[in-house]
Design a protein around this motif. Structure first.
Motif, PDB file in Angstrom:
ATOM      1  N   ALA A  74      81.718  -7.467  75.634  1.00 32.32           N
ATOM      2  CA  ALA A  74      81.824  -6.490  74.555  1.00 32.32           C
ATOM      3  C   ALA A  74      81.382  -7.075  73.222  1.00 32.32           C
ATOM      4  CB  ALA A  74      83.255  -5.969  74.444  1.00 32.32           C
ATOM      5  N   SER A  75      81.734  -8.326  72.936  1.00 35.36           N
ATOM      6  CA  SER A  75      81.370  -8.898  71.642  1.00 35.36           C
ATOM      7  C   SER A  75      79.873  -9.137  71.540  1.00 35.36           C
ATOM      8  CB  SER A  75      82.149 -10.185  71.384  1.00 35.36           C
ATOM      9  OG  SER A  75      81.804 -11.164  72.342  1.00 35.36           O
ATOM     10  N   SER A  76      79.229  -9.530  72.641  1.00 31.30           N
ATOM     11  CA  SER A  76      77.788  -9.749  72.585  1.00 31.30           C
ATOM     12  C   SER A  76      77.040  -8.422  72.460  1.00 31.30           C
ATOM     13  CB  SER A  76      77.307 -10.531  73.803  1.00 31.30           C
ATOM     14  OG  SER A  76      77.551  -9.817  74.981  1.00 31.30           O
ATOM     15  N   LYS A  77      77.511  -7.394  73.172  1.00 35.78           N
ATOM     16  CA  LYS A  77      76.869  -6.079  73.047  1.00 35.78           C
ATOM     17  C   LYS A  77      77.118  -5.490  71.668  1.00 35.78           C
ATOM     18  CE  LYS A  77      76.183  -4.566  77.660  1.00 35.78           C
ATOM     19  NZ  LYS A  77      75.395  -3.488  78.179  1.00 35.78           N
ATOM     20  N   LYS A  78      78.289  -5.730  71.120  1.00 35.56           N
ATOM     21  CA  LYS A  78      78.612  -5.220  69.788  1.00 35.56           C
ATOM     22  C   LYS A  78      77.652  -5.797  68.760  1.00 35.56           C
ATOM     23  CE  LYS A  78      81.965  -6.494  66.607  1.00 35.56           C
ATOM     24  NZ  LYS A  78      83.307  -6.782  66.150  1.00 35.56           N
ATOM     25  N   THR A 137      86.077   2.159  72.761  1.00 32.33           N
ATOM     26  CA  THR A 137      85.379   3.340  72.265  1.00 32.33           C
ATOM     27  C   THR A 137      84.011   3.542  72.896  1.00 32.33           C
ATOM     28  OG1 THR A 137      86.498   3.062  70.143  1.00 32.33           O
ATOM     29  CG2 THR A 137      84.585   4.518  70.172  1.00 32.33           C
ATOM     30  N   TYR A 138      83.202   2.480  72.945  1.00 34.36           N
ATOM     31  CA  TYR A 138      81.806   2.644  73.327  1.00 34.36           C
ATOM     32  C   TYR A 138      81.468   2.201  74.742  1.00 34.36           C
ATOM     33  CZ  TYR A 138      81.342   3.566  68.409  1.00 34.36           C
ATOM     34  OH  TYR A 138      81.498   4.102  67.168  1.00 34.36           O
ATOM     35  N   MET A 139      82.284   1.348  75.351  1.00 35.43           N
ATOM     36  CA  MET A 139      81.971   0.896  76.694  1.00 35.43           C
ATOM     37  C   MET A 139      82.854   1.587  77.737  1.00 35.43           C
ATOM     38  SD  MET A 139      81.128  -3.057  75.875  1.00 35.43           S
ATOM     39  CE  MET A 139      80.118  -3.352  77.309  1.00 35.43           C
ATOM     40  N   VAL A 140      84.117   1.794  77.423  1.00 46.76           N
ATOM     41  CA  VAL A 140      85.001   2.502  78.350  1.00 46.76           C
ATOM     42  C   VAL A 140      84.959   4.004  78.073  1.00 46.76           C
ATOM     43  CG1 VAL A 140      87.391   2.797  79.114  1.00 46.76           C
ATOM     44  CG2 VAL A 140      86.522   0.515  78.635  1.00 46.76           C
ATOM     45  N   GLY A 141      85.113   4.390  76.802  1.00 47.61           N
ATOM     46  CA  GLY A 141      85.139   5.802  76.431  1.00 47.61           C
ATOM     47  C   GLY A 141      83.760   6.462  76.392  1.00 47.61           C
ATOM     48  N   ARG A 142      82.700   5.651  76.342  1.00 48.28           N
ATOM     49  CA  ARG A 142      81.313   6.140  76.336  1.00 48.28           C
ATOM     50  C   ARG A 142      81.047   7.168  75.231  1.00 48.28           C
ATOM     51  NH1 ARG A 142      77.956   3.160  78.531  1.00 48.28           N
ATOM     52  NH2 ARG A 142      76.588   4.861  79.057  1.00 48.28           N
ATOM     53  N   LYS A 143      81.501   6.861  74.011  1.00 46.59           N
ATOM     54  CA  LYS A 143      81.260   7.734  72.868  1.00 46.59           C
ATOM     55  C   LYS A 143      79.808   7.551  72.416  1.00 46.59           C
ATOM     56  CE  LYS A 143      82.990   8.738  68.250  1.00 46.59           C
ATOM     57  NZ  LYS A 143      83.905   8.325  67.209  1.00 46.59           N
ATOM     58  N   GLY A 188      70.943  -1.432  65.448  1.00 49.11           N
ATOM     59  CA  GLY A 188      71.176  -0.197  64.706  1.00 49.11           C
ATOM     60  C   GLY A 188      70.781  -0.327  63.251  1.00 49.11           C
ATOM     61  N   ILE A 189      71.086  -1.473  62.651  1.00 51.39           N
ATOM     62  CA  ILE A 189      70.754  -1.685  61.240  1.00 51.39           C
ATOM     63  C   ILE A 189      69.250  -1.897  61.056  1.00 51.39           C
ATOM     64  CG2 ILE A 189      71.042  -3.296  59.319  1.00 51.39           C
ATOM     65  CD1 ILE A 189      73.981  -3.614  60.269  1.00 51.39           C
ATOM     66  N   LEU A 190      68.645  -2.707  61.911  1.00 50.72           N
ATOM     67  CA  LEU A 190      67.240  -3.067  61.725  1.00 50.72           C
ATOM     68  C   LEU A 190      66.255  -2.087  62.347  1.00 50.72           C
ATOM     69  CD1 LEU A 190      67.599  -6.898  62.416  1.00 50.72           C
ATOM     70  CD2 LEU A 190      67.508  -5.738  60.195  1.00 50.72           C
ATOM     71  N   LEU A 191      66.581  -1.519  63.501  1.00 54.37           N
ATOM     72  CA  LEU A 191      65.664  -0.633  64.227  1.00 54.37           C
ATOM     73  C   LEU A 191      66.318   0.710  64.543  1.00 54.37           C
ATOM     74  CD1 LEU A 191      64.460  -3.319  66.796  1.00 54.37           C
ATOM     75  CD2 LEU A 191      63.198  -2.527  64.791  1.00 54.37           C
ATOM     76  N   GLY A 192      67.185   1.155  63.672  1.00 52.65           N
ATOM     77  CA  GLY A 192      67.994   2.339  63.933  1.00 52.65           C
ATOM     78  C   GLY A 192      67.208   3.598  64.209  1.00 52.65           C
ATOM     79  N   ALA A 193      66.078   3.792  63.541  1.00 55.99           N
ATOM     80  CA  ALA A 193      65.310   5.017  63.721  1.00 55.99           C
ATOM     81  C   ALA A 193      64.762   5.143  65.137  1.00 55.99           C
ATOM     82  CB  ALA A 193      64.159   5.065  62.722  1.00 55.99           C
ATOM     83  N   LEU A 194      64.547   4.015  65.806  1.00 59.88           N
ATOM     84  CA  LEU A 194      63.988   4.050  67.159  1.00 59.88           C
ATOM     85  C   LEU A 194      65.053   4.201  68.232  1.00 59.88           C
ATOM     86  CD1 LEU A 194      61.327   1.242  66.732  1.00 59.88           C
ATOM     87  CD2 LEU A 194      61.014   3.714  66.547  1.00 59.88           C
ATOM     88  N   GLY A 195      66.332   4.088  67.875  1.00 50.68           N
ATOM     89  CA  GLY A 195      67.417   4.263  68.834  1.00 50.68           C
ATOM     90  C   GLY A 195      67.600   3.096  69.784  1.00 50.68           C
ATOM     91  N   ILE A 196      67.090   1.925  69.428  1.00 58.86           N
ATOM     92  CA  ILE A 196      67.189   0.757  70.309  1.00 58.86           C
ATOM     93  C   ILE A 196      68.655   0.402  70.566  1.00 58.86           C
ATOM     94  CG2 ILE A 196      66.561  -1.671  70.593  1.00 58.86           C
ATOM     95  CD1 ILE A 196      64.181   0.284  70.627  1.00 58.86           C
ATOM     96  N   HIS A 197      69.507   0.580  69.561  1.00 57.66           N
ATOM     97  CA  HIS A 197      70.925   0.256  69.729  1.00 57.66           C
ATOM     98  C   HIS A 197      71.575   1.125  70.802  1.00 57.66           C
ATOM     99  CE1 HIS A 197      70.696   3.478  66.755  1.00 57.66           C
ATOM    100  NE2 HIS A 197      71.988   3.737  66.955  1.00 57.66           N
ATOM    101  N   LYS A 198      71.079   2.333  70.990  1.00 54.89           N
ATOM    102  CA  LYS A 198      71.609   3.201  72.053  1.00 54.89           C
ATOM    103  C   LYS A 198      71.244   2.657  73.427  1.00 54.89           C
ATOM    104  CE  LYS A 198      73.211   6.473  69.372  1.00 54.89           C
ATOM    105  NZ  LYS A 198      74.632   6.758  69.274  1.00 54.89           N
ATOM    106  N   PHE A 199      70.006   2.167  73.563  1.00 54.82           N
ATOM    107  CA  PHE A 199      69.580   1.586  74.841  1.00 54.82           C
ATOM    108  C   PHE A 199      70.368   0.320  75.155  1.00 54.82           C
ATOM    109  CE2 PHE A 199      65.681   3.965  73.622  1.00 54.82           C
ATOM    110  CZ  PHE A 199      65.611   4.807  74.718  1.00 54.82           C
ATOM    111  N   VAL A 200      70.705  -0.468  74.133  1.00 53.84           N
ATOM    112  CA  VAL A 200      71.493  -1.696  74.332  1.00 53.84           C
ATOM    113  C   VAL A 200      72.848  -1.359  74.948  1.00 53.84           C
ATOM    114  CG1 VAL A 200      72.707  -3.555  73.110  1.00 53.84           C
ATOM    115  CG2 VAL A 200      70.342  -3.040  72.539  1.00 53.84           C
ATOM    116  N   LEU A 201      73.444  -0.257  74.518  1.00 46.24           N
ATOM    117  CA  LEU A 201      74.754   0.156  75.024  1.00 46.24           C
ATOM    118  C   LEU A 201      74.665   0.951  76.326  1.00 46.24           C
ATOM    119  CD1 LEU A 201      76.487   1.201  71.686  1.00 46.24           C
ATOM    120  CD2 LEU A 201      76.863  -0.868  73.028  1.00 46.24           C
TER     121      LEU A 201
END
Length: 140
Positions: free
Chosen positions: A57-61, A131-137, A68-81
């Motif tokens: 969880a800490s590495s994915k976070k 929130t994001y790994m178990v709850g899949r928000k 999200g901060i650097l490439l947020g417009a491309l949605g890369i952070h969503k693919f990481v999760l």
């Protein structure tokens, strides 16, 4: 008693109220932590402490927050999760949408990615995991 999967207090419930994992009758339940100040048994090396998030969880976070901060417009952070649908939505709104809206849609997706990246990094590891790994928000 605490859930062995997510660390949420379960009381006498048959299933964990947070993740739905079967409890007491299964091997997933763990006893409550020892009282503060006592030297109670420590969990084996490499396993999370009571109520803590797994190491993953800490590495994915961190990865999701920075993407999200650097490439947020491309949605890369969503693919990481692992949120493929949400990532594709952000990617398609940003790139083809930017051609139609002269970049306005990409700017909006960039702000959304920036906000989500900050939210990810400000949560504790355990809260991020719940929130994001178990709850899949998927959004915010």
């Amino acid at each position: 008693m605490y859930c062995g999967r997510c660390g949420t207090p379960i009381g006498g419930a048959a299933n964990c109220p947070s993740c739905g994992e079967p409890t007491a009758a299964s091997a997933g339940a763990v006893p409550p932590p020892p009282p503060p100040g006592s030297m109670g048994g420590m969990p084996p090396y490499g396993t999370p402490a009571y109520g803590a998030a797994p190491v993953d969880a800490s590495s994915k976070k961190l990865a999701a927050g920075l993407c999200g901060i650097l490439l947020g417009a491309l949605g890369i952070h969503k693919f990481v999760l692992g949120y493929t649908k949400e990532g594709l939505i952000m990617l398609l709104v940003s790139i083809p949408g930017a051609l139609v809206t002269c970049g306005a849609s990409a700017a909006v997706m960039g702000v959304i990615g920036l906000v989500e990246g900050i939210i990810y990094l400000t949560k504790s590891d355990a809260e991020f995991h719940r929130t994001y790994m178990v709850g899949r928000k998927g959004w915010f």
